[in-house]
Enzyme design. Structure first.
Site, PDB file in Angstrom:
ATOM      1  N   GLU A   1       0.754  -1.208  -0.073  1.00 20.31           N
ATOM      2  CA  GLU A   1      -0.088  -0.030  -0.055  1.00 20.31           C
ATOM      3  C   GLU A   1       0.871   1.247   0.046  1.00 20.31           C
ATOM      4  OE1 GLU A   1      -3.341   0.037  -0.075  1.00 20.31           O
ATOM      5  OE2 GLU A   1      -3.659  -1.959  -0.068  1.00 20.31           O
TER       6      GLU A   1
ATOM      7  N   CYS B   1      -2.144   9.602   2.559  1.00 23.00           N
ATOM      8  CA  CYS B   1      -1.669   9.129   1.223  1.00 23.00           C
ATOM      9  C   CYS B   1      -2.515   9.370   0.070  1.00 23.00           C
ATOM     10  CB  CYS B   1      -1.743   7.419   1.522  1.00 23.00           C
ATOM     11  SG  CYS B   1      -3.179   6.693   2.133  1.00 23.00           S
TER      12      CYS B   1
END
Ligand code: NAD
Length: 467
Positions: free
Chosen positions: A208, A242
């Site tokens: 991720e 993010c």
């Protein structure tokens, strides 16, 4: 030292394979109770680590984990069932299934930006799928790391879940071990190191990662709403998200009106003067001096290449502070357009034709998220089909993260694999192919040698009719 815990988990993982679903549900119940019991400590730890506002800790650290546990408990029995699949005529009489089975011992490496949530969410999926796990929280948020250690040590035996605190050396030591799966959340740079280490043991990975998430506001957008939503998504956690909008492309016809509203939204959220914004209890700090310094350098570099600061710009790395800042006239070659910003600075660019934006995005690494504010069906379709990104949201930002039915993850440079809900369960499971043969299997003897003319004719017919 860490190898000892790993080897114990290896043994224990065999034992818990034989346990029923109740074991996993009990573990999730215990985790849920422990998080509830330590709620205040979690909030305090995040305050100490980077002045994260309590509301943001509740919303973006504790709530998503509790919600994921509830969702997982509700659906686990269905996800874990063997799924029957069709069997072709050639295997007439047999039955085929896909059975999800635990991978075994998993390593979960977390980042510092949502340090609680991003260790706990994958752990929920790992436990639900029947695995043991070693959790490595980020060393940069040490107070949160201690609370994670306290919660998990008080809830699980170390053979089941173990927390390995420490810095980069600890991660490097862990990466040498032959885990059954590694789930890494962090930067693209370290993601490559993790994947290289995993390859040595042929360990599967979920990565991720990060990247630049573009945000488009076209001429048909509701600019009031877009400005508020973008300001919230960009500046929550002080831009250290993010999936935060990384840079904006605004249609030139609405650029001035939109800018006014964006500035108004930032002032509504954090105050009308730099001083008020600096003292706002609702705006977090950068995690370290170096992170704050990097942001100042990004602004300075952009300005040295003719960018204009149209809002904000105050940056005091000693206090880990960087003000919400809007930049215009940014050179695409400046550093701020080369690396993930990961802070409260938003470059705003304009466009005439949607094709220009599509071309700009497609020339760069595939983003983790892409946001498009529009009421044009044609623009929606073009963005949906002509670009590639981990996720895509129309007329909002960041919120796709919250839907457990959607896979969350990146593509290539922004990540490999996905999680949340069933997607997380699958990330931590191996899908085992199971076939049960019946007495009809004897028909398959036609395949065995010696290959007589009759068998050859049968074989040719098999190919001819693609049975
Ligand atoms: P990072 O990659 O610096 O660190 C993540 C983890 O890797 C930490 O636990 C750290 O100890 C370890 N690590 C650091 N250097 C290492 C090395 N040389 N060898 C082995 N391990 C090492 O990431 P970060 O700064 O903590 O987090 C920010 C990044 O994470 C951003 O790029 C952001 O976009 C990304 N991120 C992605 C997601 C997502 O869900 N896709 C979520 C949050 C953050």
């Amino acid at each position: 030292m860490l190898e000892k815990f790993f080897l114990h988990q290896k043994q224990y993982s065999q034992k818990i394979r034989a346990e029923g679903l109740d074991f996993r549900i009990d573990a999730l119940n215990e985790l849920e109770k422990a998080i509830e019991a330590h709620r205040t400590e979690i909030i305090e730890a995040l305050k100490k680590d980077f002045q994260k506002p309590e509301a943001e800790t509740l919303l973006s650290e504790i709530y998503p984990v509790l919600k994921e546990i509830k969702f997982t408990k509700k659906h686990l029995s269905q996800w874990s069932k063997a799924k029957k699949v069709h069997t072709p005529l050639t295997l007439f009489g047999s039955k085929s299934y896909i059975q999800p089975v635990a991978r075994g011992v998993c390593l979960l490496i977390g980042p510092w930006n949502y340090p609680f949530q991003l260790c706990m969410l994958p752990l929920v999926s790992a436990i639900a799928a029947g695995n043991c796990a070693i959790v490595k929280p980020s060393e940069l948020t040490r107070h949160t790391s201690s609370v994670i250690k306290k919660i998990l040590t008080g809830t699980f035996v170390s053979d089941h879940v173990f927390v390995a605190e420490g810095g980069v050396e600890t991660t490097q030591e862990l990466l040498k071990l032959p885990f059954d799966h590694i789930f890494f959340t962090g930067s693209t740079r370290v993601g490559k190191i993790v994947m290289e280490a995993a390859a040595k043991n042929l360990t599967s990975v979920t990565l991720e990662l990060g990247g630049k998430s573009p945000t488009i506001v076209d001429a048909t957008a509701n600019i009031n709403e877009a400005a508020q939503k973008i300001a919230w998504a960009k500046f929550i956690n002080a831009g250290q998200t993010c999936v935060a909008p990384d840079y904006l492309f605004v249609h030139e016809s609405i650029h001035h009106a939109f800018k006014k509203r964006l500035i108004a939204a930032i002032e509504d959220f954090y105050g009308k003067s730099p001083e008020l914004r600096k003292n706002s209890p609702d705006f977090a700090r950068m995690v370290t001096f170096n992170h704050a310094r990097r942001l100042k350098d990004l602004i300075d570099d952009a300005v040295s290449k003719n960018a204009k600061i149209v809002f904000g710009g105050l940056s005091t790395p000693d206090e880990h502070f960087c003000e919400p800042t809007l930049l215009e006239n940014v050179d695409p070659h400046s550093l701020i357009m080369q690396e993930e910003i990961f802070g409260p600075i938003l470059p705003v660019m304009t466009f005439k034709e949607i094709s220009e934006v599509i071309h700009f995005i497609n020339e760069r690494e595939k983003p983790l998220a892409l946001y498009c504010y529009t009421n044009s069906q044609m623009n929606m379709e073009r963005i949906q089909y002509e670009t590639s990104s981990g996720g895509l949201v129309f007329n909002d930002s960041v919120i796709h993260f919250v839907n457990p039915y959607l896979p969350f993850g990146g593509v290539n440079h922004s990540g490999l694999g996905s999680y949340h809900g069933e997607h997380g369960f699958r990330a931590f499971s191996h899908e085992k192919a199971v076939l049960k043969q019946s007495f009809f299997g004897k028909l398959l003897r036609i395949m065995y040698p010696p290959y007589t003319p009759i068998k050859m004719t049968a074989l040719k017919n098999l190919i001819r009719f693609r049975l």
